[in-house]
Scaffold this motif. Sequence first.
Motif, PDB file in Angstrom:
ATOM      1  N   LEU A 431     -37.159 -68.388   6.868  1.00 42.05           N
ATOM      2  CA  LEU A 431     -36.046 -67.725   7.380  1.00 42.05           C
ATOM      3  C   LEU A 431     -34.799 -66.926   6.594  1.00 42.05           C
ATOM      4  CD1 LEU A 431     -35.072 -70.022  10.500  1.00 42.05           C
ATOM      5  CD2 LEU A 431     -36.660 -68.822  10.798  1.00 42.05           C
ATOM      6  N   VAL A 432     -34.600 -65.846   7.301  1.00 41.71           N
ATOM      7  CA  VAL A 432     -33.698 -64.940   6.152  1.00 41.71           C
ATOM      8  C   VAL A 432     -32.502 -65.708   6.529  1.00 41.71           C
ATOM      9  CG1 VAL A 432     -32.305 -64.007   8.183  1.00 41.71           C
ATOM     10  CG2 VAL A 432     -32.387 -62.592   6.577  1.00 41.71           C
ATOM     11  N   VAL A 433     -31.921 -65.792   4.751  1.00 46.54           N
ATOM     12  CA  VAL A 433     -31.055 -66.292   4.241  1.00 46.54           C
ATOM     13  C   VAL A 433     -30.020 -66.650   5.218  1.00 46.54           C
ATOM     14  CG1 VAL A 433     -32.065 -66.812   2.529  1.00 46.54           C
ATOM     15  CG2 VAL A 433     -30.265 -65.022   2.457  1.00 46.54           C
ATOM     16  N   LYS A 434     -29.010 -67.535   4.953  1.00 49.15           N
ATOM     17  CA  LYS A 434     -27.818 -67.158   5.258  1.00 49.15           C
ATOM     18  C   LYS A 434     -26.047 -66.566   4.542  1.00 49.15           C
ATOM     19  CE  LYS A 434     -27.173 -70.709   8.207  1.00 49.15           C
ATOM     20  NZ  LYS A 434     -26.841 -70.896   9.804  1.00 49.15           N
ATOM     21  N   ILE A 435     -25.673 -66.428   4.948  1.00 51.21           N
ATOM     22  CA  ILE A 435     -24.795 -65.032   4.498  1.00 51.21           C
ATOM     23  C   ILE A 435     -24.162 -66.338   3.006  1.00 51.21           C
ATOM     24  CG2 ILE A 435     -22.335 -64.224   5.169  1.00 51.21           C
ATOM     25  CD1 ILE A 435     -22.912 -62.978   7.139  1.00 51.21           C
ATOM     26  N   GLY A 436     -23.790 -65.973   1.613  1.00 47.29           N
ATOM     27  CA  GLY A 436     -23.608 -66.706   0.950  1.00 47.29           C
ATOM     28  C   GLY A 436     -24.526 -67.213   0.131  1.00 47.29           C
ATOM     29  N   SER A 437     -25.757 -66.914   0.750  1.00 52.81           N
ATOM     30  CA  SER A 437     -26.688 -67.511  -0.247  1.00 52.81           C
ATOM     31  C   SER A 437     -26.905 -66.335  -1.354  1.00 52.81           C
ATOM     32  CB  SER A 437     -28.200 -67.135   0.289  1.00 52.81           C
ATOM     33  OG  SER A 437     -28.027 -68.348   1.889  1.00 52.81           O
ATOM     34  N   PRO A 438     -27.310 -67.150  -2.785  1.00 51.02           N
ATOM     35  CA  PRO A 438     -27.012 -66.378  -4.691  1.00 51.02           C
ATOM     36  C   PRO A 438     -28.575 -65.708  -4.083  1.00 51.02           C
ATOM     37  CG  PRO A 438     -28.439 -68.312  -4.012  1.00 51.02           C
ATOM     38  CD  PRO A 438     -28.210 -68.396  -3.491  1.00 51.02           C
ATOM     39  N   SER A 439     -29.457 -65.157  -2.942  1.00 53.68           N
ATOM     40  CA  SER A 439     -30.540 -64.312  -3.164  1.00 53.68           C
ATOM     41  C   SER A 439     -31.461 -64.398  -1.640  1.00 53.68           C
ATOM     42  CB  SER A 439     -31.377 -64.317  -4.102  1.00 53.68           C
ATOM     43  OG  SER A 439     -32.254 -65.097  -4.203  1.00 53.68           O
ATOM     44  N   GLN A 440     -31.691 -63.140  -1.635  1.00 52.42           N
ATOM     45  CA  GLN A 440     -32.988 -63.199   0.164  1.00 52.42           C
ATOM     46  C   GLN A 440     -34.209 -64.232  -0.582  1.00 52.42           C
ATOM     47  OE1 GLN A 440     -33.368 -63.430   3.304  1.00 52.42           O
ATOM     48  NE2 GLN A 440     -31.706 -62.141   2.885  1.00 52.42           N
ATOM     49  N   ALA A 441     -34.189 -64.994  -0.483  1.00 52.75           N
ATOM     50  CA  ALA A 441     -35.526 -65.871  -1.200  1.00 52.75           C
ATOM     51  C   ALA A 441     -36.840 -66.271  -0.264  1.00 52.75           C
ATOM     52  CB  ALA A 441     -35.484 -67.389  -1.675  1.00 52.75           C
ATOM     53  N   GLY A 442     -37.814 -66.498  -0.650  1.00 51.17           N
ATOM     54  CA  GLY A 442     -39.010 -66.212   0.064  1.00 51.17           C
ATOM     55  C   GLY A 442     -40.150 -65.510   0.960  1.00 51.17           C
TER      56      GLY A 442
END
Length: 541
Positions: A431-442
């Motif tokens: 899933l699209v990452v949470k706000i505050g994640s270090p990067s848009q992984a995957g």
Amino acid sequence: MLGAFFLGTQAVYAHTEAFEPLESTIESVRTALVTKSATCRTVVSSFLSRIEKFNPNINAIVSLNPDALFAADELDKKLAAGDLAGKLLCVPVLLKDNYDAIGTNTTGSCAGLAGNRPIVDTPSVKALKKEGAVILGKTNLHEMALEGLTVSSLGGQTVNPYDQTRTPGGSSGGTGAAIATSFAVFGTGTDAVNSLRSPASANDLVSVRPTRGLISRTGIMPVSFTQDTIGPIARSIRDLAVALTVMASVGADEADNATLLVPPEARGIDYTRGLDDGSLNGLRIGLLDGFWNHTVSDETTPVIDALESTIDFLKSEGVEIINVTESIYNASSLADLDVQQYEFKESLNNYLSSPSLTGDRPTTWDEVYESGNFLVIPAQYSFINNSRIGSPTDPGYTTAKQGIDDLKAAVNKTFISNKLDAVIYPEQKNLVVKIGSPSQAGRNGILAALTGVPVVAVPVGFSQPSLDAPIGVPIGMEILGLPFSEEKLLNIANHFTCLRPLRKTPAFANDTVPTNPYVSVPKVHPDISNIPPAYPLGVLH
């Protein structure tokens, strides 16, 4: 910035509610004008009112076009004279803020470039206007399109309208969130690795990354001349096809060498032609096994389930699915061929030195960085440092370019040996990452970015509803083809989305929503060595 615009114009449009912008289409705008149930000013005003109401909640818009209502009035004069010409007559459009457009600054959502003012429209914007589109304004993007979280020094954090604890994808995340919330009929984006398809996937939209060279990139703030392309993001395939038709109508451009390599038969195509022809039955579609994360978790299982359901649906429609297992199709390993860091400095310097730009602004990449008005997140440390010293003369660049050529050959071989019409895979493994994640992984966009082949992104479902995501988090799929197969891909996507309609409006679309706490502009750090290893909720400390 937006408040000043509304204070000056609210009185002239607040009373006009005859046109419903929610989930509107190019056709519904034209119908309203032809039947005289709305004027162009009414249409444009309705969208501006909607932006005023909901943008504070998702923070998708960086600036508005002060001439939007004037443009609407001019189109109303044309309509009064009985002139209905134009594929996009009075269609409100939003531009990612790395497109040059007269009357607006082109900032890349970077505070250091806030004064960068073009005096010439980029060719694609000129084409949109020629067909009657009204440019409403500019959307936020991840700082200079260098990541996928859509947080920037100028625009702050854009949030996902389906789950306001998550990012909207990126880098064209402002466009994605805005179009999902019906701030315009469609919008534009750019794509150096994932940036058109990531926001489409994360916001239950469709997008097309066209074949490299199909649309001129002149007047676009660049990242990589090898990987950059531009295109539209929309709510329906038909609108996407019209937008692509107009944007690609520019043709060959001496200022963009890639456009000079496009064969004549790939020019002048109306991509709405044949959208409904044929069926899915009999298609041979490859499934890239290496682009899945088969590990079960809260973030990956919804994607696995959505893609498995999609595959079952395609089979039920007579599609033959061919499992493609070659080891080369692995998004993580393909990242080693990414050439952005070698091309970014030269590309940006060429753009900033253009005589079509004016204003108080830096004129080189080094000046942008050293201005102190530039946001770097931890995941970008290596890229930023490498981009300041990297160049196309580096041995690593030569190696990567050879790897890209080998990859192109492998893709062509895969299609021919398996007699494929297209290949599919999830746009993002999770899933699209949470706000505050270090990067848009995957994300899996690297394959098309390196090879320059076309891709259409379509919705394939949602995660389970939750308190944060009342109707679930959107999940998207990429449909990839050989060069200049946009017609075929759009035909497949149109059949798929019509037979399996999965477009849903965000839950808050017609309600008043609480102020979002995550939209404040982050602090800027001139020295990236002083930035801590993580940042909470879109705000760097």
